[in-house]
Design a protein around this motif. Structure first.
Motif, PDB file in Angstrom:
ATOM      1  N   ALA A  32       0.857  -1.196   0.000  1.00  0.00           N
ATOM      2  CA  ALA A  32       0.000   0.000   0.000  1.00  0.00           C
ATOM      3  C   ALA A  32       0.885   1.236   0.000  1.00  0.00           C
ATOM      4  O   ALA A  32       0.711   2.142  -0.814  1.00  0.00           O
ATOM      5  CB  ALA A  32      -0.923   0.002   1.203  1.00  0.00           C
ATOM      6  N   THR A  33       1.818   1.273   0.918  1.00  0.00           N
ATOM      7  CA  THR A  33       2.849   2.315   0.899  1.00  0.00           C
ATOM      8  C   THR A  33       3.978   1.873   1.820  1.00  0.00           C
ATOM      9  O   THR A  33       3.736   1.208   2.820  1.00  0.00           O
ATOM     10  CB  THR A  33       2.298   3.699   1.319  1.00  0.00           C
ATOM     11  OG1 THR A  33       3.200   4.713   0.862  1.00  0.00           O
ATOM     12  CG2 THR A  33       2.111   3.860   2.813  1.00  0.00           C
ATOM     13  N   THR A  34       5.203   2.247   1.450  1.00  0.00           N
ATOM     14  CA  THR A  34       6.349   1.885   2.296  1.00  0.00           C
ATOM     15  C   THR A  34       6.611   2.992   3.308  1.00  0.00           C
ATOM     16  O   THR A  34       6.185   4.135   3.118  1.00  0.00           O
ATOM     17  CB  THR A  34       7.628   1.729   1.449  1.00  0.00           C
ATOM     18  OG1 THR A  34       7.774   2.933   0.693  1.00  0.00           O
ATOM     19  CG2 THR A  34       7.560   0.537   0.532  1.00  0.00           C
ATOM     20  N   GLN A  35       7.325   2.646   4.350  1.00  0.00           N
ATOM     21  CA  GLN A  35       7.780   3.673   5.296  1.00  0.00           C
ATOM     22  C   GLN A  35       8.966   4.437   4.700  1.00  0.00           C
ATOM     23  O   GLN A  35       9.519   4.021   3.680  1.00  0.00           O
ATOM     24  CB  GLN A  35       8.139   3.012   6.633  1.00  0.00           C
ATOM     25  CG  GLN A  35       6.946   2.317   7.277  1.00  0.00           C
ATOM     26  CD  GLN A  35       5.770   3.274   7.525  1.00  0.00           C
ATOM     27  OE1 GLN A  35       5.922   4.504   7.465  1.00  0.00           O
ATOM     28  NE2 GLN A  35       4.596   2.723   7.773  1.00  0.00           N
ATOM     29  N   LYS A  36       9.288   5.567   5.332  1.00  0.00           N
ATOM     30  CA  LYS A  36      10.306   6.452   4.744  1.00  0.00           C
ATOM     31  C   LYS A  36      11.573   6.460   5.600  1.00  0.00           C
ATOM     32  O   LYS A  36      11.495   6.637   6.826  1.00  0.00           O
ATOM     33  CB  LYS A  36       9.799   7.900   4.644  1.00  0.00           C
ATOM     34  CG  LYS A  36       8.344   8.031   4.198  1.00  0.00           C
ATOM     35  CD  LYS A  36       8.012   7.359   2.878  1.00  0.00           C
ATOM     36  CE  LYS A  36       6.524   7.357   2.610  1.00  0.00           C
ATOM     37  NZ  LYS A  36       6.124   6.332   1.623  1.00  0.00           N
ATOM     38  N   PRO A  37      12.720   6.329   4.971  1.00  0.00           N
ATOM     39  CA  PRO A  37      13.957   6.421   5.743  1.00  0.00           C
ATOM     40  C   PRO A  37      14.229   7.867   6.173  1.00  0.00           C
ATOM     41  O   PRO A  37      13.710   8.810   5.563  1.00  0.00           O
ATOM     42  CB  PRO A  37      15.024   5.929   4.769  1.00  0.00           C
ATOM     43  CG  PRO A  37      14.462   6.170   3.420  1.00  0.00           C
ATOM     44  CD  PRO A  37      12.966   6.069   3.552  1.00  0.00           C
ATOM     45  N   ARG A  38      15.046   7.993   7.195  1.00  0.00           N
ATOM     46  CA  ARG A  38      15.349   9.327   7.741  1.00  0.00           C
ATOM     47  C   ARG A  38      15.877  10.275   6.655  1.00  0.00           C
ATOM     48  O   ARG A  38      15.539  11.453   6.636  1.00  0.00           O
ATOM     49  CB  ARG A  38      16.379   9.182   8.873  1.00  0.00           C
ATOM     50  CG  ARG A  38      16.540  10.409   9.717  1.00  0.00           C
ATOM     51  CD  ARG A  38      17.437  10.156  10.924  1.00  0.00           C
ATOM     52  NE  ARG A  38      16.817   9.324  11.938  1.00  0.00           N
ATOM     53  CZ  ARG A  38      17.045   8.020  12.130  1.00  0.00           C
ATOM     54  NH1 ARG A  38      17.915   7.380  11.372  1.00  0.00           N
ATOM     55  NH2 ARG A  38      16.431   7.348  13.073  1.00  0.00           N
ATOM     56  N   CYS A  39      16.680   9.759   5.718  1.00  0.00           N
ATOM     57  CA  CYS A  39      17.268  10.648   4.698  1.00  0.00           C
ATOM     58  C   CYS A  39      16.175  11.280   3.825  1.00  0.00           C
ATOM     59  O   CYS A  39      16.337  12.408   3.350  1.00  0.00           O
ATOM     60  CB  CYS A  39      18.308   9.911   3.852  1.00  0.00           C
ATOM     61  SG  CYS A  39      17.638   8.523   2.933  1.00  0.00           S
ATOM     62  N   VAL A  40      15.065  10.565   3.629  1.00  0.00           N
ATOM     63  CA  VAL A  40      13.960  11.113   2.823  1.00  0.00           C
ATOM     64  C   VAL A  40      13.209  12.182   3.625  1.00  0.00           C
ATOM     65  O   VAL A  40      12.907  13.270   3.118  1.00  0.00           O
ATOM     66  CB  VAL A  40      13.007   9.978   2.364  1.00  0.00           C
ATOM     67  CG1 VAL A  40      11.719  10.535   1.777  1.00  0.00           C
ATOM     68  CG2 VAL A  40      13.716   9.083   1.358  1.00  0.00           C
ATOM     69  N   ILE A  41      12.958  11.856   4.894  1.00  0.00           N
ATOM     70  CA  ILE A  41      12.269  12.820   5.771  1.00  0.00           C
ATOM     71  C   ILE A  41      13.140  14.087   5.893  1.00  0.00           C
ATOM     72  O   ILE A  41      12.637  15.207   5.807  1.00  0.00           O
ATOM     73  CB  ILE A  41      12.010  12.177   7.154  1.00  0.00           C
ATOM     74  CG1 ILE A  41      11.137  10.919   6.987  1.00  0.00           C
ATOM     75  CG2 ILE A  41      11.376  13.169   8.112  1.00  0.00           C
ATOM     76  CD1 ILE A  41      11.078  10.017   8.206  1.00  0.00           C
TER      77      ILE A  41
END
Ligand code: PMP
Length: 421
Positions: A32-41
């Protein structure tokens, strides 16, 4: 081949240390959707803190900075899928908008009465409904390719449909979001090309798992969403062959996509801007490029093996639970596991699993024709990403077994009501 260290990767994803309903989160809703790594945030907040400005028209430093980061993100995407030119990368809001763009700016100009668009039974609604709407408008038809009993695309039936209908467009998903089946897109494309069809591949579920090379696939259009590949929501990509994109009229109109506007007539911008009306999702594009860099910082083949191993482990454990039927259990599928449980409503199970901090999805997964084909109204879907672990799969299967026996003894609201999904 090196083994993939999922526990190391987990540290890059802040949300994974959350507690949900008092339990450690086990996030198995990655399709459905993946979580986001810190570098993306961080890339998102860095943009708004340091570079926020509109792109392309500016004559000041911030605007120039935003423009060069935004255009560098386009280059990153082009490299990620081996596009020949970065002008072939069109930013969209997601896979859905990309398919709508092709339907309106390409199919609408190509389809004549009696023409055919071939899709498959396993398509997401996003790769069915836009074609249906354009087909209705042009008195054309949308025909589905059936599946084999194992849930794979029936290539023999496909060849027959190609011969019979000589379709103008073949639009197929690279990976099924409901079953995890990987379609042989190189063969599918070659077969479609031999009858002169234009080939659209929906890469929404493939991009995070498969190494995609659009030139090697040989298709005409390939599209995906950022959020299913560790990037932000609201950003997606349409790749198209330059020659085709150049011939196509614009779809959405407004600022950015023009060359010159006057009341005597308007001329349009060059690629890719002709298809990017209005202010684009600048921060999201930049952060998506960061997600792709993050993914490429790992051994992609090792990630794919890791996700497949999780799926195989989950298949084996689920098959041991009485009443569970795993759909399309082939070992080479990407990390998506779909199953049904005798006498248990998927929604009841999903609600209980959530109480144990386990996020899965139940329902038709936007694939109603597939559900009808399989003879069920919905499935339970667990989908894996690079940060999932064998320990999580073990826990999931244990809790699942417990809840299934509990549900057999109590009628919960959905089962009791006989509700469809
Ligand atoms: N195609 C497939 C195969 C999908 O799985 C999805 C998302 N579930 C889409 C298209 C649509 O993607 P989005 O909602 O991000 O536009």
């Amino acid at each position: 081949f090196k083994t993939f260290d999922a526990n190391k990767a987990r540290r890059d994803f802040p949300i994974l240390s959350s507690k949900i309903n008092g339990q450690a989160l086990i996030y198995l809703d990655n399709a459905a959707t993946t979580q986001k790594p810190r570098c993306v945030i961080d890339a998102l907040s860095r943009f708004y803190k340091l570079s926020n400005s509109n792109v392309h028209r500016g004559s000041h430093t911030l605007s120039n900075r935003a423009t060069s980061d935004f255009e560098a993100a386009r280059e990153t995407v082009a490299g990620f899928i081996n596009a020949a030119y970065s002008q072939e990368i069109i930013w969209t809001r997601g896979a859905t908008e990309a398919i709508n763009l092709i339907a309106h700016a390409f199919a609408d100009t190509q389809l004549r009465a009696g023409d055919t668009v071939l899709v498959s039974v396993m398509e997401h609604h996003a790769n069915i409904v836009p074609w249906q709407q354009i087909a209705i408008k042009n008195k054309a038809q949308v025909i589905p390719i059936p599946l084999t009993p194992e849930g794979r695309l029936d290539l023999i039936a496909y060849q027959q449909l190609l011969n019979q209908f000589q379709p103008k467009i073949v639009a197929i998903t690279h990976v099924s979001n409901a079953l995890g089946v990987i379609n042989p897109v190189v063969d599918i494309t070659r077969m479609a090309k031999s009858v002169g069809a234009t080939v659209v591949i929906d890469g929404a579920q493939a991009i995070a798992h498969e190494v995609v090379d659009v030139q090697q696939i040989g298709c005409d259009f390939y599209l995906f969403s950022g959020h299913k590949c560790y990037g932000p929501t609201g950003i997606g990509v349409l790749w198209g062959r330059k020659a085709l994109l150049e011939e196509m009229p614009p779809w959405q109109c407004g600022g950015e996509m023009i060359e010159r506007v006057s009341f005597a007539g308007t001329t349009f911008n060059t690629l890719p801007f002709k298809f990017e009306a209005g202010t684009p999702p600048i921060a999201d594009a930049i952060a998506f490029a960061e997600a792709l860099r993050y993914l490429n910082s790992w051994d992609r083949k090792a990630i794919a093996k890791h996700e497949q191993a999780l799926r195989q482990q989950a298949v084996a454990l689920c098959q041991k639970i009485e009443g569970v039927t795993v759909l399309a259990a082939a070992p080479d599928n990407v990390g998506i596991l779909s199953f049904i449980v005798d006498g248990v409503h998927p929604q009841d199970l999903a609600t209980l699993l959530d109480q144990s901090g386990i996020a899965i999805r139940s329902g038709h997964h936007c694939t109603m024709p597939l559900m009808e084909y399989l003879g069920c109204s919905g499935t339970i879907r667990a989908s894996f990403a690079l940060y999932n672990t064998a320990a999580e799969v073990e826990l999931f299967a244990g809790v699942l077994k417990q809840y299934i026996s509990q549900l057999r003894n109590t009628a919960l609201p959905f089962a009791a009501s006989g509700a469809d999904l």
